[in-house]
Design a protein around this motif. Structure first.
Motif, PDB file in Angstrom:
ATOM      1  N   PRO A  52      70.315  47.232 105.150  1.00 41.98           N
ATOM      2  CA  PRO A  52      69.966  48.615 104.846  1.00 41.98           C
ATOM      3  C   PRO A  52      71.168  49.554 104.891  1.00 41.98           C
ATOM      4  N   GLN A  53      71.125  50.550 104.014  1.00 40.21           N
ATOM      5  CA  GLN A  53      72.147  51.590 103.969  1.00 40.21           C
ATOM      6  C   GLN A  53      71.484  52.931 104.254  1.00 40.21           C
ATOM      7  N   LEU A  54      72.163  53.763 105.046  1.00 36.11           N
ATOM      8  CA  LEU A  54      71.612  55.046 105.420  1.00 36.11           C
ATOM      9  C   LEU A  54      71.829  56.076 104.319  1.00 36.11           C
ATOM     10  N   GLN A  55      70.756  56.753 103.952  1.00 34.59           N
ATOM     11  CA  GLN A  55      70.826  57.862 103.005  1.00 34.59           C
ATOM     12  C   GLN A  55      70.784  59.168 103.791  1.00 34.59           C
ATOM     13  N   TYR A  56      71.707  60.053 103.462  1.00 40.01           N
ATOM     14  CA  TYR A  56      71.776  61.344 104.141  1.00 40.01           C
ATOM     15  C   TYR A  56      72.248  62.388 103.138  1.00 40.01           C
ATOM     16  N   SER A  87      67.735  47.629 101.276  1.00 39.33           N
ATOM     17  CA  SER A  87      66.973  48.859 101.429  1.00 39.33           C
ATOM     18  C   SER A  87      67.881  50.079 101.569  1.00 39.33           C
ATOM     19  N   ILE A  88      67.325  51.199 101.185  1.00 40.00           N
ATOM     20  CA  ILE A  88      67.919  52.503 101.466  1.00 40.00           C
ATOM     21  C   ILE A  88      66.983  53.186 102.453  1.00 40.00           C
ATOM     22  N   VAL A  89      67.498  53.544 103.614  1.00 41.63           N
ATOM     23  CA  VAL A  89      66.653  54.103 104.654  1.00 41.63           C
ATOM     24  C   VAL A  89      67.181  55.469 105.079  1.00 41.63           C
ATOM     25  N   THR A  90      66.309  56.257 105.631  1.00 41.51           N
ATOM     26  CA  THR A  90      66.697  57.512 106.251  1.00 41.51           C
ATOM     27  C   THR A  90      66.520  57.364 107.758  1.00 41.51           C
ATOM     28  N   ALA A  91      67.152  58.263 108.492  1.00 51.15           N
ATOM     29  CA  ALA A  91      67.123  58.140 109.946  1.00 51.15           C
ATOM     30  C   ALA A  91      65.725  58.343 110.524  1.00 51.15           C
ATOM     31  N   ASP A  92      64.839  58.998 109.772  1.00 53.44           N
ATOM     32  CA  ASP A  92      63.483  59.223 110.277  1.00 53.44           C
ATOM     33  C   ASP A  92      62.490  58.171 109.807  1.00 53.44           C
ATOM     34  N   SER A  93      62.999  57.105 109.193  1.00 53.23           N
ATOM     35  CA  SER A  93      62.124  56.058 108.677  1.00 53.23           C
ATOM     36  C   SER A  93      61.897  54.972 109.724  1.00 53.23           C
ATOM     37  N   ARG A  94      60.659  54.457 109.816  1.00 50.16           N
ATOM     38  CA  ARG A  94      60.368  53.327 110.701  1.00 50.16           C
ATOM     39  C   ARG A  94      61.151  52.086 110.293  1.00 50.16           C
ATOM     40  N   ARG A  95      61.507  52.003 109.015  1.00 46.92           N
ATOM     41  CA  ARG A  95      62.227  50.827 108.530  1.00 46.92           C
ATOM     42  C   ARG A  95      63.631  50.732 109.112  1.00 46.92           C
ATOM     43  N   LEU A  96      64.112  51.812 109.711  1.00 50.07           N
ATOM     44  CA  LEU A  96      65.414  51.782 110.367  1.00 50.07           C
ATOM     45  C   LEU A  96      65.470  50.697 111.426  1.00 50.07           C
ATOM     46  N   PHE A  97      64.319  50.389 112.030  1.00 45.80           N
ATOM     47  CA  PHE A  97      64.281  49.464 113.154  1.00 45.80           C
ATOM     48  C   PHE A  97      63.864  48.044 112.748  1.00 45.80           C
ATOM     49  N   ASP A  98      63.885  47.759 111.462  1.00 45.84           N
ATOM     50  CA  ASP A  98      63.477  46.432 110.998  1.00 45.84           C
ATOM     51  C   ASP A  98      64.587  45.390 111.114  1.00 45.84           C
ATOM     52  N   THR A  99      65.827  45.827 111.252  1.00 44.77           N
ATOM     53  CA  THR A  99      66.953  44.908 111.351  1.00 44.77           C
ATOM     54  C   THR A  99      68.009  45.533 112.244  1.00 44.77           C
ATOM     55  N   PRO A 100      68.815  44.731 112.957  1.00 44.16           N
ATOM     56  CA  PRO A 100      69.817  45.302 113.861  1.00 44.16           C
ATOM     57  C   PRO A 100      71.099  45.746 113.163  1.00 44.16           C
ATOM     58  N   PHE A 101      71.116  45.773 111.843  1.00 42.53           N
ATOM     59  CA  PHE A 101      72.310  46.158 111.085  1.00 42.53           C
ATOM     60  C   PHE A 101      72.012  47.419 110.281  1.00 42.53           C
ATOM     61  N   LEU A 102      72.970  48.370 110.290  1.00 48.94           N
ATOM     62  CA  LEU A 102      72.843  49.562 109.467  1.00 48.94           C
ATOM     63  C   LEU A 102      74.212  49.920 108.907  1.00 48.94           C
ATOM     64  N   TYR A 103      74.271  50.098 107.582  1.00 48.31           N
ATOM     65  CA  TYR A 103      75.512  50.423 106.887  1.00 48.31           C
ATOM     66  C   TYR A 103      75.514  51.905 106.541  1.00 48.31           C
ATOM     67  N   VAL A 104      76.579  52.590 106.935  1.00 46.73           N
ATOM     68  CA  VAL A 104      76.722  54.018 106.652  1.00 46.73           C
ATOM     69  C   VAL A 104      78.069  54.230 105.967  1.00 46.73           C
ATOM     70  N   ALA A 105      78.027  54.521 104.677  1.00 42.42           N
ATOM     71  CA  ALA A 105      79.247  54.773 103.919  1.00 42.42           C
ATOM     72  C   ALA A 105      79.442  56.270 103.751  1.00 42.42           C
ATOM     73  N   GLY A 106      80.666  56.677 103.474  1.00 42.59           N
ATOM     74  CA  GLY A 106      80.917  58.092 103.274  1.00 42.59           C
ATOM     75  C   GLY A 106      82.274  58.340 102.649  1.00 42.59           C
ATOM     76  N   GLU A 107      82.363  59.456 101.970  1.00 42.14           N
ATOM     77  CA  GLU A 107      83.616  59.856 101.347  1.00 42.14           C
ATOM     78  C   GLU A 107      83.838  61.333 101.659  1.00 42.14           C
ATOM     79  N   GLY A 108      84.947  61.650 102.290  1.00 42.96           N
ATOM     80  CA  GLY A 108      85.151  63.019 102.738  1.00 42.96           C
ATOM     81  C   GLY A 108      84.364  63.280 104.009  1.00 42.96           C
ATOM     82  N   ASN A 109      84.008  64.510 104.239  1.00 45.29           N
ATOM     83  CA  ASN A 109      83.309  64.878 105.465  1.00 45.29           C
ATOM     84  C   ASN A 109      81.890  64.327 105.499  1.00 45.29           C
ATOM     85  N   LEU A 110      81.456  63.971 106.697  1.00 45.22           N
ATOM     86  CA  LEU A 110      80.078  63.553 106.925  1.00 45.22           C
ATOM     87  C   LEU A 110      79.284  64.784 107.346  1.00 45.22           C
TER      88      LEU A 110
END
Length: 268
Positions: A52-56, A87-110
């Motif tokens: 999963p990758q975090l969408q923000y 998957s694409i998940v948000t921090a408020d999604s229950r799916r965040l806890f379906d796997t122990p891995f989370l990918y957060v990419a970013g370019e410039g300021n977060l």
């Protein structure tokens, strides 16, 4: 989010068992060596894993398709069976806890994620998850690194990003890797937060996703500099190591060969 640490990590234990059915040679001929062959045993079980990758709000996906390509390579190189479309998940999604891995990419300021999102990410880490932050700038802009450092300081009070030692098991969880290469080779190390005997967070600053992503044409989207195809292969190898470490955290650090690592691990 009524998950326990045990429930989050239970799936990871199964993933390790599946990966362990396909051993790697301790020594491989040539620069990279073979990636597969008939000598590998058939798996006794096939388990599905998501990446999963975090969408923000903001530039959350600077390297589209990076996790999809990693999923393809995991399928080829290990006995894991990644989903076709991570998957694409948000921090408020229950799916965040379906796997122990989370990918957060970013370019410039977060951008600020908000108190609720930060609480959820902190809970994810406390339950045994690992967040991989990937700076798409490749070392050209420290904005993402600065904001990630501040974020982790809020969700893990008292913890600090420090250099992950070259002898850490992260560099030998599946392949023997010396340098964490990505699209660039600016940094010869990664930063991490090590607590409770494991890496909870990892900051990769060589644009790992930029080395993995392909376009719709099937060609890799961004060149790897200065090492070209060889550098890209090592980037894939390091990405595989990260995923295996995230799902099989509790390695015995004095073992180097992947089959021994995976077969002798113990969950607390």
């Amino acid at each position: 989010m009524a998950r326990t640490r045990r429930s989050l990590l239970a799936g990871a234990a199964g993933l390790c068992a599946a990966a362990a059915t396909r051993p790697l040679r301790a020594q491989e001929p040539g620069l990279f060596g073979p990636l597969g062959g008939d000598e590998f045993r058939e798996p006794t079980a096939v388990l599905t894993v998501d990446l999963p990758q975090l969408q923000y709000p903001g530039k959350w996906n600077p390297r589209p398709g990076a996790m999809r390509e990693l999923a393809v390579e995991l399928r080829l190189r290990t006995r894991l069976e990644p989903v076709r479309e991570p998957s694409i998940v948000t921090a408020d999604s229950r799916r965040l806890f379906d796997t122990p891995f989370l990918y957060v990419a970013g370019e410039g300021n977060l951008p600020p994620l908000g108190a609720a999102a930060e609480t959820a990410l902190g809970r994810f880490l406390d339950l045994g998850g690992m967040i991989v932050f990937d700076a798409a700038d490749g070392g050209a802009d420290l904005g993402f690194e600065k904001d990630v450092t501040a974020l982790l300081g809020r969700i893990l009070p008292g913890a600090a990003l420090t250099r992950v030692a070259a002898d850490h098991v992260l560099y030998r969880s599946f392949y023997l890797v010396e340098t964490p290469l990505g699209r660039t080779s600016t940094f010869d190390h990664v930063l991490g937060i090590h607590e409770e005997g494991r890496l909870k967070a990892l900051l990769v600053r060589n644009d790992l996703g930029g080395a993995l992503a392909r376009g719709e044409s099937g060609l890799f989207t961004w060149p790897c500099v200065p090492g070209g195809a060889d550098q890209r292969e090592w980037a894939f190898r390091f990405a595989v190591n990260i995923l295996l470490y995230a799902t099989c955290t509790d390695y015995k650090a004095d073992r180097a060969h992947v089959e021994t690592l995976l077969r002798n691990r113990r969950w607390r």
